[in-house]
Design an enzyme around this catalytic site. Structure first.
Site: not given
Length: 248
Positions: A10, A63, A152, A156
């Site tokens: 990222g 990816d 999400y 995490k």
């Protein structure tokens, strides 16, 4: 060519780009990985130019939820020892939660984007991690500790449990594994233009220091964990959130 190599997922924008920059400044060669070639190329060119070290930062388009593409990242390392793997890739994936099929799709999408990407990249590079002295760093989120993000948040939080397990596995080889958990950070693409002035003010008011975080705040925490001063720190979650969630 530098003596140390870091891989940052990222790495094209926001926090990932800031991490790539500080590590390059510290003398690492940096391999940034992401899905968007244009953003990656712009970041690598800008950092290499700014620090006057051509080729210090290279890009690989992949990816990381696709095992075959992750294998290509490992091949790009070209037999070098990897000193630090920084798993920063991740995002919130919305979806239709009105049906069970929609719920399943959204949860899988969030787990793929935030957990599977980190697991596959780390496993692909695990044989190349420097022994002793390698670093694995996972970028989590305050949502893992205070909730509010549904799948999400759960994804995490999963990184935390995995980090503890991985730290126990790699500790005997003197490889450390830690998590950086950012709070509200501006100048990223996370909210995708959805942040309102009211939402910003509410998040800033939740801090003890009266300001939002920046990508550089997170990058400096990663810099510490990736450096020699953190050799005795492993299995930890470092909250960088302005006091929005207190340490426990």
């Amino acid at each position: 060519m530098g003596e140390r190599l870091a891989v940052v997922s990222g790495g094209g924008t926001g926090i990932g780009a800031a991490i790539a920059r500080v590590l390059a400044v510290d003398g690492f060669d940096v391999l940034v990985v992401g899905r968007r070639e244009e953003a990656l190329r712009a970041t690598t060119a800008r950092i290499s130019w700014d620090i006057a070290r051509p080729g210090a930062v290279r890009a690989v388009v992949a990816d990381l939820a696709d095992p075959e593409q992750v294998s290509r990242v490992a091949e790009t390392v070209e037999g070098r020892a990897v000193d630090a793997v920084i798993n920063n890739a991740g995002s919130y994936r919305g979806g239709d939660s009105g049906t069970l099929a929609g719920v399943a799709h959204q949860w899988r999408a969030n787990l793929d984007a935030n957990v599977l990407t980190a697991v596959l990249l780390t496993e692909a590079l695990r044989p190349a991690l420097r022994r002793p002295g390698g670093r694995v760093i996972l970028v989590s989120s305050i949502a893992a500790q205070q909730g509010g993000g549904g799948p999400y948040s759960a994804a995490k939080a999963a990184l935390h449990g995995w980090a503890y397990d991985l730290a126990a596995q790699l500790g005997p080889e003197q490889i450390t594994v830690n998590v950086v958990s950012p709070g509200y950070v501006t100048d990223t693409e996370f909210f995708g233009g959805r942040m309102t002035p009211q939402g910003h003010a509410r998040r800033v008011a939740a801090t003890l220091v009266g300001r939002a975080g920046t990508p550089d705040d997170i990058a400096e925490a990663v810099r510490y964990l990736a450096g020699p001063a953190a050799g005795y720190v492993t299995g930890q979650v470092l909250g960088v959130n302005g006091g929005s969630v207190l340490g426990r």
